[in-house]
Scaffold this motif. Structure first.
Motif, short mmCIF file in Angstrom:
data_model
loop_
_atom_site.label_atom_id
_atom_site.label_comp_id
_atom_site.label_asym_id
_atom_site.label_seq_id
_atom_site.Cartn_x
_atom_site.Cartn_y
_atom_site.Cartn_z
N GLU A 1 -3.12 19.30 6.47
CA GLU A 1 -4.36 19.07 7.21
C GLU A 1 -5.54 18.93 6.26
OE1 GLU A 1 -6.74 20.82 11.10
OE2 GLU A 1 -5.29 22.09 10.08
N ASN A 2 -6.43 18.00 6.55
CA ASN A 2 -7.64 17.68 5.79
C ASN A 2 -7.36 16.94 4.47
OD1 ASN A 2 -9.41 18.80 7.72
ND2 ASN A 2 -9.00 20.83 6.90
N ALA A 3 -6.11 16.60 4.19
CA ALA A 3 -5.80 15.79 3.01
C ALA A 3 -6.39 14.40 3.23
CB ALA A 3 -4.30 15.69 2.80
N VAL A 4 -6.86 13.80 2.16
CA VAL A 4 -7.44 12.46 2.23
C VAL A 4 -6.41 11.45 1.75
CG1 VAL A 4 -9.27 10.95 1.37
CG2 VAL A 4 -9.76 13.35 1.90
N VAL A 5 -6.25 10.37 2.52
CA VAL A 5 -5.35 9.29 2.15
C VAL A 5 -6.16 8.00 2.07
CG1 VAL A 5 -3.35 10.41 3.21
CG2 VAL A 5 -4.69 8.77 4.53
N ILE A 6 -5.68 7.05 1.27
CA ILE A 6 -6.31 5.74 1.16
C ILE A 6 -5.61 4.80 2.14
CG2 ILE A 6 -6.82 3.80 -0.38
CD1 ILE A 6 -8.22 6.45 -1.11
N ILE A 7 -6.39 4.13 2.97
CA ILE A 7 -5.82 3.21 3.96
C ILE A 7 -5.68 1.83 3.33
CG2 ILE A 7 -6.15 2.08 6.19
CD1 ILE A 7 -7.89 4.49 6.98
N GLY A 8 -4.44 1.32 3.36
CA GLY A 8 -4.19 -0.04 2.88
C GLY A 8 -4.49 -1.04 3.96
N ASP A 9 -3.90 -0.87 5.12
CA ASP A 9 -4.17 -1.69 6.29
C ASP A 9 -3.48 -1.07 7.50
OD1 ASP A 9 -1.46 -2.38 6.12
OD2 ASP A 9 -1.85 -4.35 5.29
N LYS A 10 -3.74 -1.63 8.65
CA LYS A 10 -3.08 -1.15 9.87
C LYS A 10 -1.89 -2.06 10.11
CE LYS A 10 -4.16 0.91 14.25
NZ LYS A 10 -5.23 1.33 15.14
N ARG B 1 -0.66 1.62 6.76
CA ARG B 1 -0.05 1.65 5.43
C ARG B 1 -1.06 2.38 4.55
NH1 ARG B 1 -0.59 -1.33 0.91
NH2 ARG B 1 -1.83 -2.88 2.00
N VAL B 2 -0.63 3.45 3.89
CA VAL B 2 -1.55 4.30 3.13
C VAL B 2 -1.00 4.62 1.75
CG1 VAL B 2 -2.39 5.39 5.27
CG2 VAL B 2 -0.62 6.51 3.93
N VAL B 3 -1.90 5.12 0.90
CA VAL B 3 -1.51 5.66 -0.40
C VAL B 3 -1.89 7.13 -0.39
CG1 VAL B 3 -1.89 5.55 -2.88
CG2 VAL B 3 -1.92 3.45 -1.54
N TYR B 4 -0.91 7.97 -0.75
CA TYR B 4 -1.13 9.42 -0.82
C TYR B 4 -0.40 9.94 -2.05
CZ TYR B 4 -0.86 14.38 0.26
OH TYR B 4 -0.94 15.75 0.19
N ARG B 5 -1.16 10.56 -2.94
CA ARG B 5 -0.61 11.14 -4.18
C ARG B 5 0.25 10.15 -4.96
NH1 ARG B 5 0.61 17.54 -3.27
NH2 ARG B 5 -1.52 18.06 -2.76
N GLY B 6 -0.18 8.89 -4.98
CA GLY B 6 0.54 7.87 -5.75
C GLY B 6 1.67 7.20 -5.01
N PHE B 7 2.01 7.66 -3.82
CA PHE B 7 3.06 7.06 -3.02
C PHE B 7 2.43 6.11 -2.00
CE2 PHE B 7 4.95 11.13 -4.25
CZ PHE B 7 6.19 10.72 -4.73
N THR B 8 3.02 4.95 -1.81
CA THR B 8 2.60 4.03 -0.76
C THR B 8 3.62 4.10 0.35
OG1 THR B 8 1.57 2.54 -2.35
CG2 THR B 8 2.07 1.63 -0.19
#
Length: 90
Positions: free
Chosen positions: A54-63, A70-77
């Motif tokens: 909870e409250n972790a931030v992810v980068i949004i690639g697209d919907k 599609r997201v990037v979290y800790r280097g994983f897509t």
């Protein structure tokens, strides 16, 4: 053993340094549940790559669909269910 560890670290760094640059211009989101799985495909049957707290931030690639980002979290897509993310455009 040492070569395998070095190879793993090199591969992880390559992923971290190349993938987020592509997705960073789209936006970011915050996980709104205790734990959210990052999956290899937009399906609950797909393998789990990582789990964000909870409250972790992810980068949004697209919907990728009405239900998945599609997201990037800790280097994983991978993919996370959109309904469990609170997005904030960057």
């Amino acid at each position: 053993m040492r070569k395998a560890k070095l190879l793993f670290i090199t591969a992880a760094l390559a992923t971290v340094l190349t993938v987020p640059a592509h997705a960073a211009s789209v936006g970011a989101a915050t996980v709104q549940v205790d734990a959210l799985n990052l999956r290899s495909a937009p399906s609950t049957a797909a393998s789990i790559l990582a789990t964000a707290n909870e409250n972790a931030v992810v980068i949004i690639g697209d919907k990728s669909s009405a239900l998945w980002y599609r997201v990037v979290y800790r280097g994983f897509t991978g993919y996370m269910m959109a309904s469990y993310l609170s997005s904030a455009e960057t």
